[in-house]
Scaffold this motif. Structure first.
Motif, PDB file in Angstrom:
ATOM      1  N   ASN A 132       0.851  -1.187   0.000  1.00 50.60           N
ATOM      2  CA  ASN A 132       0.000   0.000   0.000  1.00 50.60           C
ATOM      3  C   ASN A 132       0.886   1.237   0.000  1.00 50.60           C
ATOM      4  N   ASP A 154      -0.401   2.914   4.360  1.00 53.39           N
ATOM      5  CA  ASP A 154      -1.117   1.974   5.227  1.00 53.39           C
ATOM      6  C   ASP A 154      -2.031   2.704   6.206  1.00 53.39           C
ATOM      7  N   SER A 157      -2.882   8.540   4.536  1.00 58.25           N
ATOM      8  CA  SER A 157      -3.240   8.550   3.122  1.00 58.25           C
ATOM      9  C   SER A 157      -2.538   9.688   2.380  1.00 58.25           C
TER      10      SER A 157
END
Length: 238
Positions: A132, A154, A157
């Motif tokens: 991510n 993770d 953002s």
């Protein structure tokens, strides 16, 4: 009277000693026990190559750790398999106590053929499928080096635009984003804004054949990569 002065001197000395002890104890705690959250005035600033060519700045974050990590690989959303060498992992927290990390490195252009094959500045900007996060790699010919950063998403953002234009402070006219964000809740979509994405954002043959077959034929001779050729034929290009 002299006794009063002696007592006053002793009290002042004790006060100064307590301040010094408090300072050193606080400093030791900050070193041994990382902060649980950042203040809004905190910043994490990292000169990625140590030569001021590419600097990352995370506002409202405070560093809690830094370590060298083994060489590794990652895969981008547009299908590129890339890697980092001699990198370090910098961990941090934001004002809400959310944890994040960024991997930064500087490496030889020989390890990044997709962006080091021309005389100008070339780069890759993409989201990742192997983790991510998102990445940015840029080749600066004058330094004969590629600079890279991976930003984890993770817990904290970030968008591609935030990485390029806020964190890395790059020029929007020189570094065009790969994706366009239509809203804060929508998924990013690929942006084919003319031929500039071939020269800068996605210059490798594999990605170009899938995002802009016409440009692929303009820039490469047909018949030199059977995997790509088979794909283009299956899509109706001959």
């Amino acid at each position: 009277m002299s006794n009063i002065k002696q007592v006053a001197v002793i009290l002042v000395g004790l006060f100064v000693a307590m301040l010094l002890i408090g300072f050193f104890v606080g400093s030791a705690i900050n070193l041994l026990v990382p902060p649980s959250e950042a203040s809004y005035s905190d910043e994490v600033v990292e000169d990625i190559g140590g030569d001021k060519m590419l600097t990352a700045k995370l506002s409202g974050c405070v560093k809690v750790g830094e370590q060298s990590i083994p060489d590794g690989t990652f895969k981008t959303n547009l299908g590129q398999n890339l890697g980092w060498k001699n990198a370090k992992n910098i961990s941090y927290v934001d004002t809400s106590g959310n944890k994040g990390y960024m991997i930064v490195w500087k490496d030889s252009p020989e390890n990044y053929n997709s962006i080091s094959g021309n005389d100008g500045v070339s780069y890759i900007s993409d989201y990742l499928t192997s983790m991510n996060g998102l990445c940015f790699l840029v080749h600066y010919p004058e330094k004969n080096a590629v600079y890279g950063i991976i930003l984890s998403t993770d817990e904290i953002s970030y968008t591609e635009a935030q990485l390029l234009y806020k964190i890395l402070d790059l020029d929007k006219n020189e570094f065009t984003s790969t994706y366009s964000q239509t809203s804060s809740t929508s998924s990013p979509s690929y942006s084919t804004g003319g031929s500039s994405h071939y020269h800068t954002v996605v210059p490798d043959r594999y990605t170009l054949s899938r995002t802009d077959p016409g440009a692929y034929y303009d820039h490469y001779e047909y018949g030199d990569n059977y995997d790509i050729d088979d794909y283009l034929e299956s899509e109706g290009y001959d």
